[in-house]
Structures are given as C-alpha cells and as structure tokens.
Scaffold this motif. Structure first.
Motif, short mmCIF file in Angstrom:
data_model
loop_
_atom_site.label_atom_id
_atom_site.label_comp_id
_atom_site.label_asym_id
_atom_site.label_seq_id
_atom_site.Cartn_x
_atom_site.Cartn_y
_atom_site.Cartn_z
N LEU A 18 0.89 -1.26 -0.04
CA LEU A 18 -0.07 0.00 -0.09
C LEU A 18 0.73 1.24 0.07
O LEU A 18 1.89 1.19 0.37
CB LEU A 18 -0.98 0.05 1.27
N SER A 19 0.27 2.29 -0.50
CA SER A 19 0.90 3.80 -0.44
C SER A 19 0.86 4.19 0.77
O SER A 19 -0.21 3.90 1.61
CB SER A 19 0.62 4.43 -1.49
N ARG A 20 1.46 5.34 1.01
CA ARG A 20 1.65 6.17 2.32
C ARG A 20 0.06 6.76 2.49
O ARG A 20 -0.63 6.44 3.40
CB ARG A 20 2.50 7.19 2.45
N SER A 21 -0.50 7.29 1.45
CA SER A 21 -1.79 7.85 1.35
C SER A 21 -2.92 6.86 1.71
O SER A 21 -3.96 7.31 2.25
CB SER A 21 -1.92 8.71 0.20
N THR A 22 -2.88 5.79 1.17
CA THR A 22 -3.80 4.66 1.31
C THR A 22 -3.69 4.09 2.92
O THR A 22 -4.91 3.71 3.22
CB THR A 22 -3.53 3.44 0.25
N ILE A 23 -2.72 3.99 3.35
CA ILE A 23 -2.63 3.46 4.93
C ILE A 23 -3.11 4.53 5.73
O ILE A 23 -3.89 4.17 6.47
CB ILE A 23 -1.15 3.40 5.15
N TYR A 24 -2.74 5.84 5.58
CA TYR A 24 -3.53 6.90 6.45
C TYR A 24 -4.60 7.03 6.27
O TYR A 24 -5.68 7.27 7.06
CB TYR A 24 -2.71 8.35 6.37
N ALA A 25 -5.41 6.65 4.98
CA ALA A 25 -6.73 6.74 4.55
C ALA A 25 -7.44 5.60 5.29
O ALA A 25 -8.58 5.72 6.08
CB ALA A 25 -7.22 6.72 3.28
N LEU A 26 -6.99 4.26 5.29
CA LEU A 26 -7.36 3.36 6.10
C LEU A 26 -7.49 3.65 7.63
O LEU A 26 -8.30 2.83 8.17
CB LEU A 26 -6.85 2.22 5.48
N ILE A 27 -6.42 4.15 8.12
CA ILE A 27 -6.39 4.51 9.57
C ILE A 27 -7.62 5.19 9.82
O ILE A 27 -8.22 5.23 10.68
CB ILE A 27 -5.03 4.95 9.72
N LYS A 28 -7.86 6.29 9.02
CA LYS A 28 -9.05 7.00 9.16
C LYS A 28 -10.28 6.46 9.29
O LYS A 28 -11.06 6.88 9.83
CB LYS A 28 -8.85 8.28 8.19
N ALA A 29 -10.33 5.70 8.22
CA ALA A 29 -11.60 4.72 8.25
C ALA A 29 -11.56 3.84 9.22
O ALA A 29 -12.75 2.86 9.08
CB ALA A 29 -11.63 4.16 6.91
N GLY A 30 -10.59 3.40 9.97
CA GLY A 30 -10.77 2.50 11.00
C GLY A 30 -10.53 1.07 10.86
O GLY A 30 -10.70 -0.07 11.31
N GLN A 31 -9.87 1.06 9.35
CA GLN A 31 -9.65 -0.14 8.73
C GLN A 31 -8.04 -0.81 8.90
O GLN A 31 -7.62 -1.83 8.46
CB GLN A 31 -9.80 -0.31 7.28
N PHE A 32 -7.21 0.02 9.51
CA PHE A 32 -5.71 -0.14 9.64
C PHE A 32 -5.37 0.40 11.09
O PHE A 32 -5.91 1.50 11.61
CB PHE A 32 -5.16 0.82 8.50
N ARG A 33 -4.39 -0.33 11.71
CA ARG A 33 -4.03 0.28 13.18
C ARG A 33 -3.45 1.43 12.88
O ARG A 33 -2.35 1.75 12.15
CB ARG A 33 -3.33 -0.71 13.86
N ALA A 34 -3.52 2.27 13.83
CA ALA A 34 -2.91 3.68 13.97
C ALA A 34 -1.54 3.40 14.42
O ALA A 34 -0.93 2.41 15.13
CB ALA A 34 -3.62 4.45 14.68
N PRO A 35 -0.61 4.18 13.87
CA PRO A 35 1.05 4.04 14.43
C PRO A 35 0.92 4.18 16.04
O PRO A 35 0.33 5.07 16.62
CB PRO A 35 1.64 4.92 13.55
N ILE A 36 2.25 3.90 16.41
CA ILE A 36 2.57 4.40 17.87
C ILE A 36 3.47 5.07 17.81
O ILE A 36 4.40 5.22 16.82
CB ILE A 36 2.88 2.90 18.79
N SER A 37 3.69 6.20 18.72
CA SER A 37 4.76 7.11 18.78
C SER A 37 5.91 6.83 19.29
O SER A 37 6.04 6.04 20.37
CB SER A 37 4.16 8.30 19.86
N LEU A 38 6.96 7.10 18.64
CA LEU A 38 8.42 6.76 18.89
C LEU A 38 9.03 7.81 19.58
O LEU A 38 10.09 7.51 20.04
CB LEU A 38 9.12 5.97 17.59
#
Length: 65
Positions: A18-38
């Motif tokens: 997946l592309s970066r934009s798709t990953i973040y769109a899926l996160i916004k839609a609740g279909q992909f886990r959000a990242p953790i802060s490092l």
C-alpha cells in the motif's frame, strides 16, 4: 514470549503493498491500526498488527472468490 518488533513506514509499505496515502486513509476509516509514537517526529507500527492486517486481507479475498 517474543519481544514486539516495531517497523517504520517504508517497511509497512513494502509488507502491505500500500501507499502512504492509502495507509493513512485506512487508518482514518478504522480499517488499519494507527501507528504508535516513537518520539516527537517518529512513528512505527507493531509488526504483529501488520501481519494481522495482511492475514485479514487474505481471508477476505479468498472468502469473496
């Protein structure tokens, strides 16, 4: 018990295809886990979360066909 592994965005993109934009769109839609802060400007994902996402996509794909 294994130690959790954190992977950064380039590895997530490679593993999922997946592309970066798709990953973040899926996160916004609740279909992909959000990242953790490092840190202040760094995030990562648990490798196990990415593996679960891939497995769920495989199952959904095979069920639909």
């Amino acid at each position: 018990m294994t130690t959790p592994t954190i992977i950064r965005l380039p590895q997530v993109k490679l593993r999922t295809g997946l592309s970066r934009s798709t990953i973040y769109a899926l996160i916004k839609a609740g279909q992909f886990r959000a990242p953790i802060s490092l840190g202040a400007r760094a995030v990562g994902w648990l490798e196990s979360d990415i593996a679960e996402f891939i497995e769920s996509r495989v199952k959904a794909s095979r069920k639909a066909g």
